[in-house]
Design a protein around this motif. Sequence first.
Motif, PDB file in Angstrom:
ATOM      1  N   ILE A 211      16.657  13.522  -5.823  1.00  0.00           N
ATOM      2  CA  ILE A 211      15.676  13.468  -4.638  1.00  0.00           C
ATOM      3  C   ILE A 211      16.184  13.754  -3.286  1.00  0.00           C
ATOM      4  O   ILE A 211      16.055  14.346  -2.338  1.00  0.00           O
ATOM      5  N   ASN A 212      17.585  12.913  -2.718  1.00  0.00           N
ATOM      6  CA  ASN A 212      18.621  12.819  -2.794  1.00  0.00           C
ATOM      7  C   ASN A 212      19.394  14.373  -1.810  1.00  0.00           C
ATOM      8  O   ASN A 212      19.694  14.874  -0.626  1.00  0.00           O
ATOM      9  N   ALA A 213      19.769  14.765  -2.985  1.00  0.00           N
ATOM     10  CA  ALA A 213      20.552  16.101  -3.290  1.00  0.00           C
ATOM     11  C   ALA A 213      19.317  16.901  -2.769  1.00  0.00           C
ATOM     12  O   ALA A 213      20.287  17.865  -2.008  1.00  0.00           O
ATOM     13  N   LEU A 214      18.427  16.495  -2.113  1.00  0.00           N
ATOM     14  CA  LEU A 214      18.085  17.934  -1.958  1.00  0.00           C
ATOM     15  C   LEU A 214      17.886  18.296  -0.716  1.00  0.00           C
ATOM     16  O   LEU A 214      18.359  17.711   0.136  1.00  0.00           O
ATOM     17  N   PRO A 215      17.682  19.243   0.224  1.00  0.00           N
ATOM     18  CA  PRO A 215      17.310  19.723   1.718  1.00  0.00           C
ATOM     19  C   PRO A 215      17.114  18.786   2.600  1.00  0.00           C
ATOM     20  O   PRO A 215      15.861  18.512   1.731  1.00  0.00           O
ATOM     21  N   GLU A 216      17.631  18.041   3.989  1.00  0.00           N
ATOM     22  CA  GLU A 216      17.643  17.090   4.520  1.00  0.00           C
ATOM     23  C   GLU A 216      15.991  17.002   4.460  1.00  0.00           C
ATOM     24  O   GLU A 216      14.544  16.041   4.793  1.00  0.00           O
ATOM     25  N   PHE A 217      14.699  18.442   4.635  1.00  0.00           N
ATOM     26  CA  PHE A 217      13.562  18.286   4.808  1.00  0.00           C
ATOM     27  C   PHE A 217      12.408  18.184   4.693  1.00  0.00           C
ATOM     28  O   PHE A 217      11.654  18.162   4.478  1.00  0.00           O
ATOM     29  N   ALA A 218      12.868  18.112   3.180  1.00  0.00           N
ATOM     30  CA  ALA A 218      12.322  17.711   2.189  1.00  0.00           C
ATOM     31  C   ALA A 218      12.764  16.147   1.234  1.00  0.00           C
ATOM     32  O   ALA A 218      11.124  15.890   0.542  1.00  0.00           O
ATOM     33  N   ARG A 219      13.193  15.325   1.798  1.00  0.00           N
ATOM     34  CA  ARG A 219      13.854  14.568   0.994  1.00  0.00           C
ATOM     35  C   ARG A 219      12.707  13.580   0.752  1.00  0.00           C
ATOM     36  O   ARG A 219      11.936  13.004   0.212  1.00  0.00           O
ATOM     37  N   SER A 220      11.803  13.670   2.470  1.00  0.00           N
ATOM     38  CA  SER A 220      10.811  12.558   2.650  1.00  0.00           C
ATOM     39  C   SER A 220      10.085  12.659   2.135  1.00  0.00           C
ATOM     40  O   SER A 220       9.182  11.918   1.469  1.00  0.00           O
TER      41      SER A 220
END
Length: 163
Positions: A14-23
């Motif tokens: 999940i943390n490898a996703l683009p920053e906008f999608a992580r949370s």
Amino acid sequence: MAAANKLAGIVGKINALPEFARSRALTLFFGRVVPFTGTAGMRIESLDEERCVISIANKRRVQNHIGGVHAVASLLLAESATGFLVGLNVPDDKIPVIKTVHAEYTRRAKGDMTVEATLTAEQRERIRTEEKGDVSVPVIIRDGEGKEPIEIEMIWAWTPKRR
């Protein structure tokens, strides 16, 4: 570093996703794994093996009789943040359990609440290598004004899973 357990592997992806999608992805994932976190409307802002930040908006469903975030909702934030951290670090053959919660309400909270929990390298090493034990997980709760209305201590234990 390789994932400490299956949960850490999932969070790592999940943390490898683009920053906008992580949370959003972290919040949705934990809302399915621990349904009460979704019911309360918590938002996982960030999570890794060292630090967890969770927030909750001061909305009607989590308010007390004076319009602030309910005391139990603030404890849910602290328990969740510290538990997610311990859960990311405990090996798959161990189970984490909350052992002690101590909360001192020192002032009236205003607005939304945010909690930040951390583990040191030494604490993470103990959790990963000791057969069983416990650890006090540092946690800070801040209100919408950035003040700390609650002094809190969360002690988590881990023990081997029963076969």
